[in-house]
Design a protein around this motif. Structure first.
Motif, short mmCIF file in Angstrom:
data_model
loop_
_atom_site.label_atom_id
_atom_site.label_comp_id
_atom_site.label_asym_id
_atom_site.label_seq_id
_atom_site.Cartn_x
_atom_site.Cartn_y
_atom_site.Cartn_z
N SER A 18 104.22 16.43 23.75
CA SER A 18 104.38 14.98 23.65
C SER A 18 103.31 14.28 24.45
O SER A 18 102.80 13.25 24.05
N GLY A 19 102.98 14.84 25.59
CA GLY A 19 101.91 14.28 26.42
C GLY A 19 102.41 13.24 27.40
O GLY A 19 103.58 13.22 27.77
N GLY A 45 95.49 8.41 22.86
CA GLY A 45 95.20 7.17 22.13
C GLY A 45 96.37 6.22 21.97
O GLY A 45 96.22 5.16 21.39
N VAL A 46 97.55 6.59 22.49
CA VAL A 46 98.69 5.68 22.37
C VAL A 46 98.71 4.71 23.55
O VAL A 46 98.08 4.95 24.58
N THR A 47 99.43 3.62 23.39
CA THR A 47 99.60 2.64 24.46
C THR A 47 100.80 3.05 25.29
O THR A 47 101.92 3.09 24.78
N LEU A 48 100.55 3.40 26.53
CA LEU A 48 101.63 3.82 27.42
C LEU A 48 102.10 2.63 28.26
O LEU A 48 101.29 1.84 28.72
N ARG A 49 103.40 2.52 28.41
CA ARG A 49 103.98 1.46 29.23
C ARG A 49 104.34 2.03 30.59
O ARG A 49 104.79 3.16 30.70
N HIS A 50 104.16 1.22 31.60
CA HIS A 50 104.55 1.60 32.95
C HIS A 50 105.81 0.82 33.31
O HIS A 50 106.03 -0.29 32.80
N PRO A 51 106.64 1.37 34.18
CA PRO A 51 107.88 0.68 34.56
C PRO A 51 107.60 -0.72 35.12
O PRO A 51 106.52 -0.99 35.66
N ASP A 52 108.60 -1.58 34.96
CA ASP A 52 108.49 -2.93 35.50
C ASP A 52 108.44 -2.92 37.02
O ASP A 52 107.89 -3.82 37.64
N TRP A 65 106.89 6.87 21.77
CA TRP A 65 106.84 7.03 20.31
C TRP A 65 107.76 6.06 19.58
O TRP A 65 107.76 6.00 18.36
N LEU A 66 108.58 5.27 20.30
CA LEU A 66 109.44 4.28 19.66
C LEU A 66 108.67 3.04 19.22
O LEU A 66 109.22 2.19 18.52
N SER A 72 102.73 6.15 14.69
CA SER A 72 101.67 6.44 13.72
C SER A 72 100.54 7.23 14.36
O SER A 72 100.00 8.17 13.77
N LYS A 73 100.18 6.86 15.58
CA LYS A 73 99.11 7.57 16.28
C LYS A 73 99.52 9.03 16.55
O LYS A 73 98.69 9.94 16.45
#
Length: 157
Positions: A18-19, A45-52, A65-66, A72-73
């Motif tokens: 998954s990475g 190449g995906v956009t990763l979110r960091h915790p608030d 992946w949600l 798609s990436k």
């Protein structure tokens, strides 16, 4: 990792993860059993979110992946990894990946259309699970902070 799992990885031509640093156990195992050269990161190449919460800034939301563009990436990454591993079958991989590339975008468009029908004064959604993060980040499903935060846990095999 169990001995049969290690043996299966040792024999694998290709290892997909998954990475996003979610499978640290796998990375550590590959140092021992080998296979780093066959490992492909599906989060490339995906956009990763960091915790608030800024105190957890080094962590990433494990539900990347949600997000439709990220899903798609990931399909593209799997297809491309298979193409490199088996170039003789590349046409088949592309054909089979095509519907999986179209579905997330179509679903995302439908969800956005439905969400646009909700009045702008909507209060948002309350959840104690970070999986709603991609939607909140897209600004079409505002998130209300949780009353009862969950504790972060490191995934294990």
């Amino acid at each position: 990792m169990t001995p049969p799992a290690a043996a299966a990885i040792e024999k694998s031509d290709l290892i997909l993860e998954s990475g996003a640093s979610l499978e640290t156990w796998l990375t550590h195992s590959l140092v021992t059993i080998g296979g780093e050269d066959r490992l492909r990161d599906m989060s490339k190449g995906v956009t990763l979110r960091h915790p608030d919460d800024p105190s957890n800034a080094e962590e990433v939301d494990p539900h990347w992946w949600l997000s439709a563009p990220n899903a798609s990436k990931m399909v593209e990454n799997v297809r491309d990894a298979l193409d490199v591993a088996r170039p003789d079958l590349a046409d088949g991989f592309s054909t089979r990946a095509a519907p999986y590339l179209a579905r997330p975008a179509a679903a995302d468009g439908k969800i956005r259309s439905l969400m646009a029908e909700i009045p702008a004064q909507r209060p948002g959604t309350g959840t104690n699970h970070v999986s709603r993060g991609p939607h909140a980040a897209a600004r079409w499903l505002p998130r209300i902070p949780s009353i009862r935060p969950t504790s972060a846990r490191t995934p294990r095999p």
